[in-house]
Design a protein around this motif. Structure first.
Motif, mmCIF file in Angstrom:
data_model
loop_
_atom_site.group_PDB
_atom_site.id
_atom_site.type_symbol
_atom_site.label_atom_id
_atom_site.label_comp_id
_atom_site.label_asym_id
_atom_site.label_seq_id
_atom_site.Cartn_x
_atom_site.Cartn_y
_atom_site.Cartn_z
ATOM 1 N N SER A 147 -82.285 4.263 25.881
ATOM 2 C CA SER A 147 -82.247 5.651 25.421
ATOM 3 C C SER A 147 -81.199 5.889 24.342
ATOM 4 O O SER A 147 -81.169 6.966 23.735
ATOM 5 N N CYS A 148 -80.346 4.907 24.090
ATOM 6 C CA CYS A 148 -79.343 4.964 23.012
ATOM 7 C C CYS A 148 -79.414 3.636 22.265
ATOM 8 O O CYS A 148 -78.609 2.729 22.535
ATOM 9 N N PRO A 149 -80.369 3.463 21.367
ATOM 10 C CA PRO A 149 -80.655 2.142 20.786
ATOM 11 C C PRO A 149 -79.474 1.477 20.091
ATOM 12 O O PRO A 149 -79.446 0.251 19.968
ATOM 13 N N GLU A 150 -78.495 2.264 19.657
ATOM 14 C CA GLU A 150 -77.344 1.675 18.966
ATOM 15 C C GLU A 150 -76.289 1.154 19.940
ATOM 16 O O GLU A 150 -75.295 0.557 19.511
ATOM 17 N N TRP A 151 -76.486 1.363 21.235
ATOM 18 C CA TRP A 151 -75.500 0.985 22.246
ATOM 19 C C TRP A 151 -76.011 -0.122 23.153
ATOM 20 O O TRP A 151 -77.214 -0.218 23.430
ATOM 21 N N ALA A 198 -84.664 16.480 27.264
ATOM 22 C CA ALA A 198 -85.319 16.609 25.960
ATOM 23 C C ALA A 198 -84.360 17.145 24.906
ATOM 24 O O ALA A 198 -84.362 16.686 23.755
ATOM 25 N N PHE A 199 -83.528 18.114 25.269
ATOM 26 C CA PHE A 199 -82.579 18.660 24.299
ATOM 27 C C PHE A 199 -81.589 17.591 23.837
ATOM 28 O O PHE A 199 -81.094 17.648 22.711
ATOM 29 N N TRP A 200 -81.307 16.624 24.710
ATOM 30 C CA TRP A 200 -80.430 15.512 24.347
ATOM 31 C C TRP A 200 -81.210 14.330 23.763
ATOM 32 O O TRP A 200 -80.639 13.255 23.554
ATOM 33 N N GLY A 201 -82.504 14.503 23.525
ATOM 34 C CA GLY A 201 -83.287 13.474 22.859
ATOM 35 C C GLY A 201 -83.673 12.298 23.729
ATOM 36 O O GLY A 201 -84.087 11.256 23.215
ATOM 37 N N ARG A 202 -83.582 12.457 25.054
ATOM 38 C CA ARG A 202 -83.911 11.330 25.936
ATOM 39 C C ARG A 202 -85.398 11.233 26.218
ATOM 40 O O ARG A 202 -85.912 10.146 26.457
ATOM 41 N N ILE A 203 -86.103 12.344 26.218
ATOM 42 C CA ILE A 203 -87.549 12.347 26.417
ATOM 43 C C ILE A 203 -88.153 13.314 25.406
ATOM 44 O O ILE A 203 -87.443 14.157 24.845
ATOM 45 N N PRO A 204 -89.470 13.232 25.160
ATOM 46 C CA PRO A 204 -90.087 14.139 24.183
ATOM 47 C C PRO A 204 -90.061 15.592 24.658
ATOM 48 O O PRO A 204 -90.101 15.880 25.851
ATOM 49 N N MET A 205 -90.007 16.499 23.695
ATOM 50 C CA MET A 205 -90.111 17.921 23.975
ATOM 51 C C MET A 205 -91.562 18.251 24.307
ATOM 52 O O MET A 205 -92.487 17.747 23.669
ATOM 53 N N THR A 206 -91.780 19.092 25.310
ATOM 54 C CA THR A 206 -93.130 19.491 25.704
ATOM 55 C C THR A 206 -93.357 20.941 25.310
ATOM 56 O O THR A 206 -92.586 21.821 25.698
ATOM 57 N N THR A 207 -94.421 21.180 24.536
ATOM 58 C CA THR A 207 -94.743 22.543 24.129
ATOM 59 C C THR A 207 -95.934 23.051 24.919
ATOM 60 O O THR A 207 -96.854 22.303 25.260
ATOM 61 N N VAL A 208 -95.907 24.339 25.202
ATOM 62 C CA VAL A 208 -97.034 24.984 25.868
ATOM 63 C C VAL A 208 -98.126 25.285 24.849
ATOM 64 O O VAL A 208 -99.317 25.240 25.148
ATOM 65 N N ASP A 209 -97.734 25.576 23.620
ATOM 66 C CA ASP A 209 -98.679 25.950 22.577
ATOM 67 C C ASP A 209 -99.363 24.720 21.991
ATOM 68 O O ASP A 209 -98.774 23.642 21.924
ATOM 69 N N PRO A 210 -100.602 24.869 21.519
ATOM 70 C CA PRO A 210 -101.300 23.721 20.944
ATOM 71 C C PRO A 210 -100.742 23.288 19.594
ATOM 72 O O PRO A 210 -100.890 22.146 19.199
ATOM 73 N N ILE A 211 -100.104 24.201 18.855
ATOM 74 C CA ILE A 211 -99.564 23.869 17.538
ATOM 75 C C ILE A 211 -98.050 23.781 17.651
ATOM 76 O O ILE A 211 -97.385 24.735 18.052
ATOM 77 N N GLU A 212 -97.504 22.634 17.302
ATOM 78 C CA GLU A 212 -96.065 22.438 17.394
ATOM 79 C C GLU A 212 -95.402 22.791 16.060
ATOM 80 O O GLU A 212 -95.869 22.374 15.005
ATOM 81 N N ARG A 261 -75.372 8.971 33.038
ATOM 82 C CA ARG A 261 -75.879 8.307 34.248
ATOM 83 C C ARG A 261 -77.352 7.989 34.064
ATOM 84 O O ARG A 261 -77.831 6.902 34.407
ATOM 85 N N TRP A 262 -78.097 8.934 33.506
ATOM 86 C CA TRP A 262 -79.520 8.716 33.230
ATOM 87 C C TRP A 262 -79.682 7.533 32.274
ATOM 88 O O TRP A 262 -80.537 6.672 32.481
ATOM 89 N N ASP A 263 -78.846 7.482 31.229
ATOM 90 C CA ASP A 263 -78.888 6.352 30.289
ATOM 91 C C ASP A 263 -78.643 5.031 31.012
ATOM 92 O O ASP A 263 -79.337 4.035 30.766
ATOM 93 N N ALA A 264 -77.636 5.011 31.882
ATOM 94 C CA ALA A 264 -77.277 3.774 32.576
ATOM 95 C C ALA A 264 -78.394 3.318 33.504
ATOM 96 O O ALA A 264 -78.707 2.122 33.579
ATOM 97 N N GLN A 265 -79.016 4.246 34.210
ATOM 98 C CA GLN A 265 -80.116 3.872 35.096
ATOM 99 C C GLN A 265 -81.338 3.409 34.315
ATOM 100 O O GLN A 265 -82.121 2.588 34.802
ATOM 101 N N LYS A 266 -81.496 3.904 33.103
ATOM 102 C CA LYS A 266 -82.634 3.516 32.265
ATOM 103 C C LYS A 266 -82.577 2.030 31.910
ATOM 104 O O LYS A 266 -83.617 1.406 31.643
ATOM 105 N N VAL A 267 -81.386 1.444 31.920
ATOM 106 C CA VAL A 267 -81.230 0.021 31.592
ATOM 107 C C VAL A 267 -82.034 -0.847 32.553
ATOM 108 O O VAL A 267 -82.642 -1.845 32.157
#
Length: 235
Positions: free
Chosen positions: A32-36, A210-224, A123-129
């Motif tokens: 989740s942090c490709p540079e690290w 999502a706000f921290w860029g770990r997963i994609p943002m999900t929109t309710v609307d069809p047009i993003e 912690r989420w980043d570390a568990q993702k390893v």
């Protein structure tokens, strides 16, 4: 959330983090942090915890920033920094004066919340390893979402430079919480009026991540509206 609540969440997330990093190969990449790699993640957390201790001690802005540790194995340093931060959180009351970069009042409460949210995301980043990380527990994730709107966005701590125009409704599906926020030529406004141009929805944990860029943002609307979605990415 009060002092005891944030302190307990910080302790819980730190235990989870330590379980994830205590025996892992430090050269493993952090997806989740490709540079690290894991060593970089641990060194970053040691540095951040040391900074939070200093913020809690002083009502004045910092004069400089210490770089991350260059130790081959920064885990002992992380244990030291965590013990010092825990002691500082116990010692201080949330109403104590403490400078912050947020537009909120300069009190220690900001750093109680910031410490708990910071350890949760990493912690989420570390568990993702090692595989699939656990979601962030809802009360803490809600605090992290609120922090985005009352601190990160008004302070301009954004991943992308902004010139957005429009309004976003953010709906937390596992809570009654909802925000309607907006931008006018890149200027942020909380509690914006009118109808939203896009609605973002998800669990408190998913929105926080999502706000921290770990997963994609999900929109309710069809047009993003990519410009508006990017305006929610913080750093």
């Amino acid at each position: 959330m009060d002092k005891i609540g944030y302190l307990e969440w910080w302790r819980t997330e730190y235990r989870r983090l330590w379980t994830a990093v205590s025996d892992v190969d430090l050269s493993r990449p952090v997806p989740s942090c490709p540079e690290w790699n894991v060593r970089d993640l641990v060194a970053h957390l040691e540095m951040v915890m040391d900074r939070y201790v200093l913020r809690l001690r002083s009502p004045l802005p910092p004069e400089g920033q210490s770089p991350p540790s260059d130790a081959a194995d920064p885990r002992p340093g992380l244990e030291r920094a965590a013990a010092e931060l825990a002691a500082a959180l116990i010692r201080h009351d949330v109403g104590d004066v403490a400078w912050s970069w947020s537009p909120l009042p300069d009190t220690a409460w900001f750093w109680f919340r910031r410490a708990a949210c910071e350890i949760a995301i990493h912690r989420w980043d570390a568990q993702k390893v090692e595989g699939t990380p656990e979601p962030v527990d809802r009360p803490l994730a809600l605090a992290g979402v609120a922090e985005v709107f009352d601190s990160f966005l008004p302070a301009g701590r954004l991943m992308f430079p902004q010139a957005a125009n429009g309004r976003i409704r953010v709906s937390v599906v596992d809570s009654a919480a909802e925000w309607l926020i907006g931008w006018d030529q890149g200027q942020y406004a909380m509690d914006a009026g009118g109808e939203p141009d896009v609605t973002v929805g998800g669990s408190a944990s998913d929105l926080f991540l999502a706000f921290w860029g770990r997963i994609p943002m999900t929109t309710v609307d069809p047009i993003e509206r990519l410009d508006l979605l990017n305006a929610l990415r913080i750093r």
